[in-house]
Design a protein around this motif. Structure first.
Motif, mmCIF file in Angstrom:
data_model
loop_
_atom_site.group_PDB
_atom_site.id
_atom_site.type_symbol
_atom_site.label_atom_id
_atom_site.label_comp_id
_atom_site.label_asym_id
_atom_site.label_seq_id
_atom_site.Cartn_x
_atom_site.Cartn_y
_atom_site.Cartn_z
ATOM 1 N N LEU A 100 34.137 28.648 68.317
ATOM 2 C CA LEU A 100 34.123 29.388 67.060
ATOM 3 C C LEU A 100 35.503 29.725 66.530
ATOM 4 O O LEU A 100 35.731 29.701 65.317
ATOM 5 N N ALA A 101 36.428 30.082 67.421
ATOM 6 C CA ALA A 101 37.720 30.602 66.963
ATOM 7 C C ALA A 101 38.744 30.483 68.075
ATOM 8 O O ALA A 101 38.401 30.218 69.235
ATOM 9 N N ALA A 102 40.014 30.690 67.709
ATOM 10 C CA ALA A 102 41.093 30.600 68.686
ATOM 11 C C ALA A 102 41.986 31.829 68.612
ATOM 12 O O ALA A 102 42.293 32.326 67.516
ATOM 13 N N VAL A 106 42.569 33.438 59.590
ATOM 14 C CA VAL A 106 42.840 32.081 59.100
ATOM 15 C C VAL A 106 41.532 31.307 59.134
ATOM 16 O O VAL A 106 40.892 31.220 60.177
ATOM 17 N N GLU A 107 41.128 30.760 58.006
ATOM 18 C CA GLU A 107 39.928 29.929 57.984
ATOM 19 C C GLU A 107 40.231 28.549 58.555
ATOM 20 O O GLU A 107 41.393 28.125 58.621
ATOM 21 N N HIS A 108 39.175 27.856 58.950
ATOM 22 C CA HIS A 108 39.351 26.557 59.596
ATOM 23 C C HIS A 108 40.058 25.559 58.695
ATOM 24 O O HIS A 108 40.863 24.759 59.154
ATOM 25 N N GLY A 120 41.339 42.024 68.243
ATOM 26 C CA GLY A 120 42.449 41.157 67.870
ATOM 27 C C GLY A 120 42.171 40.343 66.627
ATOM 28 O O GLY A 120 41.189 40.557 65.909
ATOM 29 N N SER A 121 43.042 39.395 66.359
ATOM 30 C CA SER A 121 42.884 38.474 65.238
ATOM 31 C C SER A 121 42.694 37.068 65.781
ATOM 32 O O SER A 121 43.021 36.776 66.931
ATOM 33 N N CYS A 122 42.177 36.194 64.934
ATOM 34 C CA CYS A 122 41.924 34.825 65.383
ATOM 35 C C CYS A 122 41.923 33.883 64.199
ATOM 36 O O CYS A 122 41.843 34.299 63.041
ATOM 37 N N GLY A 123 41.991 32.608 64.509
ATOM 38 C CA GLY A 123 41.806 31.564 63.516
ATOM 39 C C GLY A 123 40.438 30.945 63.715
ATOM 40 O O GLY A 123 40.043 30.634 64.844
ATOM 41 N N ALA A 124 39.685 30.783 62.622
ATOM 42 C CA ALA A 124 38.350 30.182 62.712
ATOM 43 C C ALA A 124 38.463 28.700 63.052
ATOM 44 O O ALA A 124 39.401 28.023 62.633
ATOM 45 N N MET A 125 37.477 28.187 63.796
ATOM 46 C CA MET A 125 37.430 26.769 64.132
ATOM 47 C C MET A 125 36.157 26.108 63.624
ATOM 48 O O MET A 125 35.878 24.955 63.971
ATOM 49 N N GLN A 126 35.407 26.838 62.811
ATOM 50 C CA GLN A 126 34.206 26.293 62.179
ATOM 51 C C GLN A 126 34.253 26.629 60.690
ATOM 52 O O GLN A 126 34.685 27.719 60.300
#
Length: 248
Positions: free
Chosen positions: A178-180, A206-208, A91-97
């Motif tokens: 790490l990501a969402a 998507v970067e944080h 899948g895809s995700c948005g970074a959280m760091q």
């Protein structure tokens, strides 16, 4: 004889695959097909588009799950009915760091259950964890292939547009998440409750420090880093399942 499943419209007679790759987006199913041999298209119903093919002699079912936990849980339940026992989300995700870049891969070892679907199955105290064997293969193959990857905890949620998004993201970022995404936690919980082996590898789109709208638009336009990340997560998952199949 196993009857045709009502939502995914597949039956045990159509495929004998024990392994399945689960993209969220139906369009990504076509992208996986490029890595497979002897591909057979099973068509689509609702958000579920499916095909099967072979990777190094291993039969692989590829099926989209749609967006969010409810459709993902239905996919897991019905795939189990037709004999699938190993599922890897791509899948895809948005970074959280801040150190995680566009196109990097996140291999989820566990997930924060910040969504509603898994709560309908079991109390929140039940963990959302990946299968340790599949995770090991993913990490090992990512190193072998030289892919930029990160392994650890992710968060699954139900909405991008609540009034508290910045506050929520800041909180979980501070806890080392790490990501969402929207599907990993329900996939892990439902899969574990049904005795399945589950893993999830996510492409950062998507970067944080970036904006949600800009990141998603770049992804739809096949911005280079995100497109490369998608190809890499597909090949990584296939290499991991092949390695796993040789040990069974």
């Amino acid at each position: 004889m196993t009857q045709l499943q009502p939502h995914i419209r597949l039956s045990r007679e159509m495929t004998h695959a024990r392994y399945a790759l689960l993209p969220g987006d139906p369009k990504r199913v076509e992208h996986v097909a490029r890595f497979l041999e002897n591909v057979e298209d099973f068509g689509s119903n609702r958000e579920y588009r499916a095909l099967r093919g072979w990777f190094r002699g291993v039969e692989v079912l590829v099926m989209s799950t749609g967006m969010g936990g409810p459709s993902t849980a239905i996919a897991v339940e019905e795939l189990r009915q037709i004999g699938v026992t190993n599922l890897i989300r791509i899948g895809s995700c948005g970074a959280m760091q801040n150190h995680i870049r566009l196109g990097d891969l996140v291999i989820a070892t566990a997930a924060v259950r910040d969504e509603g679907t898994s709560a309908m199955y079991v109390d929140k105290g039940y963990p959302a964890c990946a299968d340790i064997g599949l995770v090991h293969h993913l990490i090992q193959q990512a190193k072998r292939l030289g892919y930029a990857s990160h392994s650890g905890y992710v968060r699954s949620h139900d909405s991008f547009y609540t009034d508290r998004e910045d506050e929520i993201n800041q909180f979980w970022s501070g806890k080392g998440i790490l990501a969402a995404d929207m599907e990993t936690a329900p996939l892990m919980v439902v899969g574990a409750l049904r005795g399945l082996r589950i893993a999830s590898v996510l492409n950062v789109v998507v970067e944080h420090s970036g904006s949600l709208e800009e990141g998603i638009n770049n992804y739809q336009q096949q911005e280079h880093s995100c497109q490369q990340g998608e190809s890499r997560e597909i090949l990584l998952a296939l290499e991991a399942l092949y390695l796993d199949s040789q040990e069974q």
